[in-house]
Write a protein that holds these residues in place. Structure first.
Motif, PDB file in Angstrom:
ATOM      1  N   LYS A  22     -21.108 -23.626 -23.609  1.00  0.00           N
ATOM      2  CA  LYS A  22     -20.631 -24.801 -23.760  1.00  0.00           C
ATOM      3  C   LYS A  22     -19.538 -25.211 -22.751  1.00  0.00           C
ATOM      4  CE  LYS A  22     -18.323 -27.552 -27.621  1.00  0.00           C
ATOM      5  NZ  LYS A  22     -17.962 -27.537 -29.110  1.00  0.00           N
ATOM      6  N   ILE A  23     -19.517 -26.538 -22.210  1.00  0.00           N
ATOM      7  CA  ILE A  23     -18.693 -26.625 -21.159  1.00  0.00           C
ATOM      8  C   ILE A  23     -18.091 -28.049 -21.612  1.00  0.00           C
ATOM      9  CG2 ILE A  23     -18.005 -27.582 -18.765  1.00  0.00           C
ATOM     10  CD1 ILE A  23     -20.368 -25.656 -17.993  1.00  0.00           C
ATOM     11  N   PRO A  50     -19.664 -13.568 -27.283  1.00  0.00           N
ATOM     12  CA  PRO A  50     -20.865 -14.255 -27.327  1.00  0.00           C
ATOM     13  C   PRO A  50     -21.594 -13.844 -28.609  1.00  0.00           C
ATOM     14  CG  PRO A  50     -20.907 -13.064 -25.419  1.00  0.00           C
ATOM     15  CD  PRO A  50     -19.494 -12.639 -26.005  1.00  0.00           C
ATOM     16  N   PHE A  51     -22.111 -14.838 -29.415  1.00  0.00           N
ATOM     17  CA  PHE A  51     -22.932 -14.679 -30.416  1.00  0.00           C
ATOM     18  C   PHE A  51     -24.445 -14.117 -30.052  1.00  0.00           C
ATOM     19  CE2 PHE A  51     -26.099 -16.705 -33.373  1.00  0.00           C
ATOM     20  CZ  PHE A  51     -26.019 -15.434 -34.447  1.00  0.00           C
ATOM     21  N   VAL A  52     -24.880 -12.968 -30.555  1.00  0.00           N
ATOM     22  CA  VAL A  52     -26.175 -12.390 -29.917  1.00  0.00           C
ATOM     23  C   VAL A  52     -27.040 -12.269 -31.082  1.00  0.00           C
ATOM     24  CG1 VAL A  52     -26.984 -10.430 -28.854  1.00  0.00           C
ATOM     25  CG2 VAL A  52     -24.824 -11.168 -28.285  1.00  0.00           C
ATOM     26  N   MET A  53     -28.060 -12.729 -30.658  1.00  0.00           N
ATOM     27  CA  MET A  53     -29.440 -12.580 -31.895  1.00  0.00           C
ATOM     28  C   MET A  53     -30.567 -11.557 -31.182  1.00  0.00           C
ATOM     29  SD  MET A  53     -30.870 -15.240 -34.373  1.00  0.00           S
ATOM     30  CE  MET A  53     -31.742 -16.475 -33.347  1.00  0.00           C
ATOM     31  N   TYR A  54     -30.909 -10.708 -31.963  1.00  0.00           N
ATOM     32  CA  TYR A  54     -31.958 -10.056 -31.424  1.00  0.00           C
ATOM     33  C   TYR A  54     -33.396 -10.407 -32.128  1.00  0.00           C
ATOM     34  CZ  TYR A  54     -28.305  -6.975 -29.174  1.00  0.00           C
ATOM     35  OH  TYR A  54     -27.466  -6.648 -28.532  1.00  0.00           O
ATOM     36  N   LYS A 111      -9.962 -31.745 -30.893  1.00  0.00           N
ATOM     37  CA  LYS A 111      -9.882 -30.482 -31.477  1.00  0.00           C
ATOM     38  C   LYS A 111     -11.349 -29.932 -31.943  1.00  0.00           C
ATOM     39  CE  LYS A 111      -5.082 -30.923 -32.984  1.00  0.00           C
ATOM     40  NZ  LYS A 111      -4.115 -30.819 -34.144  1.00  0.00           N
ATOM     41  N   LEU A 112     -11.923 -30.734 -32.550  1.00  0.00           N
ATOM     42  CA  LEU A 112     -13.366 -30.115 -32.976  1.00  0.00           C
ATOM     43  C   LEU A 112     -14.178 -29.878 -31.935  1.00  0.00           C
ATOM     44  CD1 LEU A 112     -14.046 -32.878 -35.938  1.00  0.00           C
ATOM     45  CD2 LEU A 112     -13.262 -30.641 -36.148  1.00  0.00           C
ATOM     46  N   ILE A 113     -14.216 -30.864 -30.778  1.00  0.00           N
ATOM     47  CA  ILE A 113     -14.975 -30.523 -29.505  1.00  0.00           C
ATOM     48  C   ILE A 113     -14.887 -29.274 -28.985  1.00  0.00           C
ATOM     49  CG2 ILE A 113     -15.879 -31.539 -27.723  1.00  0.00           C
ATOM     50  CD1 ILE A 113     -15.123 -34.379 -29.335  1.00  0.00           C
ATOM     51  N   LEU A 114     -13.562 -28.887 -28.876  1.00  0.00           N
ATOM     52  CA  LEU A 114     -13.025 -27.744 -28.296  1.00  0.00           C
ATOM     53  C   LEU A 114     -13.666 -26.477 -28.795  1.00  0.00           C
ATOM     54  CD1 LEU A 114      -9.531 -28.267 -26.804  1.00  0.00           C
ATOM     55  CD2 LEU A 114     -11.621 -28.011 -25.519  1.00  0.00           C
ATOM     56  N   LYS A 115     -14.033 -26.568 -29.925  1.00  0.00           N
ATOM     57  CA  LYS A 115     -14.292 -25.221 -30.875  1.00  0.00           C
ATOM     58  C   LYS A 115     -15.395 -24.666 -30.084  1.00  0.00           C
ATOM     59  CE  LYS A 115     -12.399 -26.212 -35.239  1.00  0.00           C
ATOM     60  NZ  LYS A 115     -12.357 -26.714 -36.557  1.00  0.00           N
ATOM     61  N   GLY A 116     -15.410 -23.387 -29.620  1.00  0.00           N
ATOM     62  CA  GLY A 116     -16.488 -22.598 -29.223  1.00  0.00           C
ATOM     63  C   GLY A 116     -16.671 -22.913 -27.781  1.00  0.00           C
ATOM     64  N   SER A 138     -20.395 -18.368 -26.283  1.00  0.00           N
ATOM     65  CA  SER A 138     -22.191 -18.382 -25.841  1.00  0.00           C
ATOM     66  C   SER A 138     -22.870 -17.816 -26.804  1.00  0.00           C
ATOM     67  CB  SER A 138     -22.098 -17.901 -24.136  1.00  0.00           C
ATOM     68  OG  SER A 138     -21.569 -16.681 -24.399  1.00  0.00           O
ATOM     69  N   PHE A 139     -24.112 -18.282 -26.743  1.00  0.00           N
ATOM     70  CA  PHE A 139     -24.932 -17.728 -27.753  1.00  0.00           C
ATOM     71  C   PHE A 139     -26.299 -17.173 -27.009  1.00  0.00           C
ATOM     72  CE2 PHE A 139     -28.785 -19.316 -30.419  1.00  0.00           C
ATOM     73  CZ  PHE A 139     -28.995 -17.979 -30.871  1.00  0.00           C
ATOM     74  N   ILE A 140     -26.288 -16.014 -27.194  1.00  0.00           N
ATOM     75  CA  ILE A 140     -27.315 -15.192 -26.444  1.00  0.00           C
ATOM     76  C   ILE A 140     -28.509 -14.864 -27.319  1.00  0.00           C
ATOM     77  CG2 ILE A 140     -28.061 -12.864 -25.155  1.00  0.00           C
ATOM     78  CD1 ILE A 140     -24.935 -13.065 -24.512  1.00  0.00           C
TER      79      ILE A 140
END
Lengths: 196, 163
Positions: free
Chosen positions: A14-15, B5-9, A90-95, A2-4
């Motif tokens: 990503k699901i 998780p990739f965190v960006m501040y 395999k590529l789509i499963l990344k992350g 996930s990207f925060i």
């Protein structure tokens, strides 16, 4: 992964919808797309062959709302189910943050389901993942068809660990949102638990 | 094992954006986008307002992933630079470090040579910035005191699905 983003106050997850060819992964996304308010969804992208089979992936971005002031966005992907597209899967499963395994309930597709499930285990393992530690739900699709295998048999073969499971008919929409909500909930719970 | 998780501040965002905005000017680019290899948009700059950045990020990451696999088939580790030529607009795609992708969109106001030259310098600065971000995250990982997510309740999650 996930990207925060604290700057734009967004969480992106990503699901991936996985399963054998023609089990209904794309149909799941199409139903979600058709039944979601325009302001909550982005464009659905399908990279498909001329025969409308998934070539690389389908992609649907969804915004669910806010949690603690952060916009919650889910990126839904399907993989191409046909056996020979393994490199793409395999590529789509990344992350990946969460997985939905869409099983085809037709009795004659039981073996294809098991083969795809083995392939999912294998491809996740290559990335250091394990289904037992990843948000994961199973959807038994096409339950409305007359040749559907008994639920007890499918559960015994495909869900020995008792992960959340849903009976569905993606063509009519039955069970589609229940499946999505369940995996999204697990992903958010995982995010919470990881930060504790 | 799950990826963290990739965190960006805010501070990270400002630093990355400053490099990208400078590259827009130096390369006479229409638009520049940084996405991660999982298809998430990190920052954007330039004049391409209204473009579907979510799709752009996802497709660029997929394109890079597919091309990377092609590279391995022919015995290369990766193809770190891709160029797509269109009738009016062109795309120059560069891998930055191991996890990020720099996409430059340019038209006749610029040239491939200029873009390549400017991207080379900017991508080194970006790689350094991302490396510093990773080091900072290692030194001060998200903890219950600085993560808003540790306080998420089941009710918060339920509320997302109630509408």
């Amino acid at each position: 992964m996930s990207f925060i983003n604290y700057s734009s106050r967004e969480i992106n997850c990503k699901i991936v919808y996985y399963g054998p060819g023609l089990c209904g992964k794309t149909t799941n996304l199409q139903h979600i797309y058709n039944r979601t308010n325009p302001e909550l969804k982005g464009k659905m992208i399908s990279l498909e062959t001329e025969a409308e089979r998934t070539l690389f992936f389908d992609f649907l971005p969804l915004a669910l709302g806010e949690i603690r002031g952060f916009k919650t966005r889910f990126h839904l992907y399907t993989v191409p189910g046909q056996v020979f597209y393994d490199a793409s899967r395999k590529l789509i499963l990344k992350g990946v943050d969460g997985v939905v395994f869409v099983a085809d309930s037709q009795a004659e597709r039981l073996e294809a389901n098991l083969e795809s499930l083995d392939n999912l285990h294998l491809n996740l393992a290559e990335q250091g993942h394990d289904l037992s530690s990843l948000p994961y739900v199973i959807q038994y699709n096409k339950r409305d068809l007359p040749n559907a295998a008994p639920m007890a048999e499918m559960q015994r073969l495909m869900n020995p660990n008792g992960v959340p499971e849903f009976e569905a008919s993606a063509a009519t929409g039955l069970g589609v949102f229940e499946t999505l909500k369940s995996v999204a909930r697990l992903v958010l719970q995982e995010l919470r638990d990881a930060s504790r | 094992m799950r990826d963290l998780p990739f965190v960006m501040y805010d501070e990270d965002q400002r630093q990355i954006l400053a490099i990208v905005e400078r590259l827009v000017r130096d390369a006479n680019a229409k638009g520049i986008f940084i996405v991660d290899r999982n298809g998430q948009l990190i920052v954007e700059a330039g004049e391409m307002h209204g473009v579907d950045t979510t799709s752009l990020a996802s497709l660029a990451a997929s394109c890079v992933a597919a091309t990377g696999s092609l590279a391995q088939i022919v015995g290369e580790e990766d193809f770190p630079v891709h160029f797509h030529q269109g009738r009016r607009d062109n795309l120059h795609i560069t891998l930055v470090g191991t996890s990020f992708i720099l996409i430059v969109v340019f038209d006749e106001r610029s040239s491939l040579g200029l873009v390549r030259l400017r991207v080379k310098k900017a991508s080194a600065a970006l790689a350094k910035a991302f490396e510093d971000m990773a080091k900072r995250a290692e030194r001060a990982p998200a903890s219950p005191t600085n993560s808003p997510f540790s306080e998420i309740t089941d009710e918060d999650i339920d509320n997302l699905f109630s509408t």
